[in-house]
Motif scaffolding. Structure first.
Motif: not given
Length: 684
Positions: A351-370
């Motif tokens: 499984l994976a967990l996505l963290i979402l924001t409203p449109g245009g709210g994420a200038p970068t995406i953090t990739m994390c290997d938990a």
């Protein structure tokens, strides 16, 4: 005075929250452990009160998940406290032949009534056929000691033991702890926020946020099952929410909620066959974005395949289109690859967990290997394991300075850099990729080491090594998935067969098993008699040029030059259909050999390259789907040159076993350079 029936060693372990061997060690190492009061020598029974008194002398470690967060100098609870709570819960949820769902619902109803009236006293409740006075007394005493919300969560924690109809759908405690930590880190808690859950189920995710402290302004939830809606309503009442908004459908034409500050979703698990369907998991991510207000955060638990699937043969599955749309709209704040075995029921699915924001709210995406973070904190089940890795993961997601210090675990990417039709998995995106200069240096060093190792051998080997040249690739290389070649019929997948080892001997047709491909046994040592093979009509034999693959333990691949071998599971085979036509009498006249774009030794080298071996990392069973492997698309001339190099290399390796380490290292580095598009090969 509460009285309880005698307990077994297994029940002591369950009630005290430890493993069965721990209780056996207590009994063996401590002479004052209570003696049996009945039972048999193999299944002794112990007085519950005597066991509780003995456990009162053993305090819980502060790192234990059972121990609450306490001030540094505060006394820590004991195993006796946990054991007594367990005894009470067992008395409260005693089924006496009744359905376990009804028993739990009755207990929650009584608890919710006490929460609403703000009384958790010992006032006797009128005895009914479905809920006894004794169970009510245990319930009210437990609520008076630890509070109504904590009692409700302890009750619902018994769902798996009671085998309720919905126990297998509960969000795992590790995921709940991670989401609660992320909400605290990113949104600074839930004080005065609107919290919504689009696939609430029994409400595990909502309860994790409520137990974390703070008082939300409103709680909203959606759940399709009527019985779970009633259970959720009672659970929220125990947390002092008497008027939550609960609707039956979250996936209707219009979003059920709007302007929420925190939106959660752990939707029903979807198998990978849903990739082509409109009913795929990432629809829930889209709906979360629709429900978010400005500055809000969404959290969606997704099957890993929804991030791994890519376009196939020019066809883009629906799940890939939605994933790319979320990237373009800059709605993805982070992708967290969850640890293996995090779900007790979906043990074969990651499984994976996505963290979402409203449109245009994420200038970068953090990739994390938990998964890598969790491995650093020991095995699942270890005391404090969940709290440790969840806390570190939340810290890395929320703090850019910490991410910069651990780029191998967590790193930021620009959304447009992730729109390359590659899997959106952190384990792959965070894997270091060697550049052309690194490949040139590595292959030069390994070639020199191989030449030194072969110096005492015949001059022809050293000459061959000296004629091998590498140069940086000038033109870019395009990769094609092995699954596309299999589906198009260019390659045929040969399954391995389950033949008992006792039926193998020293005569007959040779076999390829795990031992042969890992080097534990020489190829040809083990064989199977044709008469024995006749007992397995489904078992087929290889043809000359078939590639034999072990898709685990690092992805090993060899070419069966002679053919006529039997593959033993988990070994599989790949047959290049066009290569078989070369054995025909008119193959050379038709010029088929010159047009070949796939050859056995070239295919084996590309499969076992480091590029593809990375895809096996982190898998629950250390295996990889062959369909997902990538092979560079080369010209027929370069294919023939590479195949020729790899064929000679495999021949020298087979003939000179005492130089195996040096020659295999050379082959690995050559394949890595070509597979990554950094090198091109030619023989002078």
């Amino acid at each position: 005075m509460e009285t309880h029936s005698p307990v077994t060693l297994a029940e002591i372990a369950e009630l005290a929250g430890v493993r069965r061997p721990s209780v056996s060690n207590w009994r063996r190492r401590h002479a004052d452990f209570p003696p049996p009061v009945g039972g048999t020598p193999t299944v002794p029974l112990f007085d519950a009160e005597a066991v509780a008194a003995w456990l009162d002398r053993r305090t819980l470690p502060r790192s234990s998940a059972t121990a609450p967060d306490l001030p540094e100098n505060a006394p820590c609870p004991t195993y006796g406290d946990v054991f007594r709570d367990g005894l009470r819960l067992r008395a409260i949820t005693a089924t006496d032949g009744r359905p376990s769902d009804a028993v739990l619902l009755d207990a929650l109803t009584a608890l919710a009534e006490s929460a609403v009236s703000s009384t958790a006293s010992d006032k006797p409740r009128q005895e009914t056929s479905s809920y006894t006075r004794g169970a009510h007394l245990h319930l009210t005493r437990l609520a008076a000691e630890i509070g109504v919300p904590a009692t409700a969560e302890k009750l619902l924690g018994t769902a798996q033991r009671l085998r309720t109809s919905w126990a297998s759908t509960v969000t795992p405690p590790a995921v709940c702890a991670l989401v609660a930590g992320l909400v605290q880190e990113l949104a600074d808690g839930i004080d005065d926020l609107v919290v919504a859950d689009l696939a609430a189920g029994s409400g595990a995710l909502l309860a994790a946020l409520l137990l974390g402290g703070g008082k939300p302004r409103a709680v909203q939830a959606a759940e399709s099952a009527e019985e779970l809606r009633e259970l959720l309503r009672l659970r929220l009442r125990c947390h002092r929410f008497t008027d939550p908004v609960i609707v039956p459908d979250a996936m209707g034409p219009e979003p059920p909620f709007t302007d929420a500050d925190v939106v959660l979703a752990d939707p029903p698990f979807h198998p990978s066959e849903k990739a082509e369907s409109h009913d795929h998991p990432l629809r829930w991510a889209e709906r979360i974005v629709d429900c978010l207000g400005p500055g809000g955060y969404g959290f969606a638990v997704m099957p890993e395949w929804s991030l791994y699937t890519t376009s196939r043969g020019g066809i883009t599955p629906a799940v890939v289109r939605v994933r790319d749309a979320l990237l373009r709209r800059r709605c993805l704040r982070a992708v967290i690859q969850l640890p293996r075995r995090v779900h007790p029921f979906l043990t074969g699915s990651e499984l994976a967990l996505l963290i979402l924001t409203p449109g245009g709210g994420a200038p970068t995406i953090t990739m994390c290997d938990a998964d890598r973070i969790a491995v650093r904190h020991g095995a699942p089940g270890r005391a404090g394991w969940i709290a440790a890795w969840a806390r570190e993961t939340a810290r890395l997601i929320g703090r850019a300075r910490d991410r910069a210090a651990h780029p191998e675990l967590c790193r930021d990417f620009r959304p447009d850099h992730l729109l390359d039709d590659r899997p959106l998995l952190p384990s792959l995106r965070l894997a270091p990729v060697a550049g052309a200069a690194d490949h040139l240096d590595t292959t030069a060093i390994s070639r020199q080491a191989a030449a030194v190792a072969f110096a005492p051998e015949p001059v022809s080997v050293a000459e061959w090594l000296s004629r091998l040249e590498t140069a940086p690739r000038v033109t870019p290389v395009h990769h094609e998935r092995l699954g596309n070649l299999i589906r198009s019929g260019q390659i045929r997948l040969l399954p391995g067969h389950r033949i008992p080892l006792g039926r193998l001997g020293t005569r007959g047709q040779r076999v390829y098993g795990r031992e042969e491909l890992t080097g534990e046994r020489a190829v040809g040592d083990r064989r199977i008699d044709p008469l024995v093979l006749a007992d397995y009509p489904a078992a087929s034999v290889t043809e000359p040029g078939d590639v034999v693959v072990l898709p685990e333990d690092g992805l090993r691949a060899v070419v069966d030059e002679a053919g006529g071998s039997v593959l033993l599971f988990p070994v599989q085979g790949l047959r290049i259909r066009a290569y078989g036509e070369l054995r025909g009498p008119n193959a050379q006249a038709l010029g088929r050999e010159a047009r070949l774009r796939l050859r056995p030794h070239q295919l084996a080298a590309m499969i076992s390259s480091r590029r593809n071996a990375r895809r096996a990392r982190g898998s629950l069973v250390r295996r990889v789907d062959l369909h997902s492997l990538e092979i560079p698309v080369l010209s027929p001339e370069e294919t023939a040159e590479l195949d020729h190099v790899m064929r000679d290399l495999a021949l020298h390796t087979e003939n000179l076993k005492r130089r195996l380490a040096a020659i295999e290292r050379l082959g690995t580095d050559l394949a890595a350079g070509v597979a990554d598009g950094a090198l091109t090969l030619r023989v002078r």
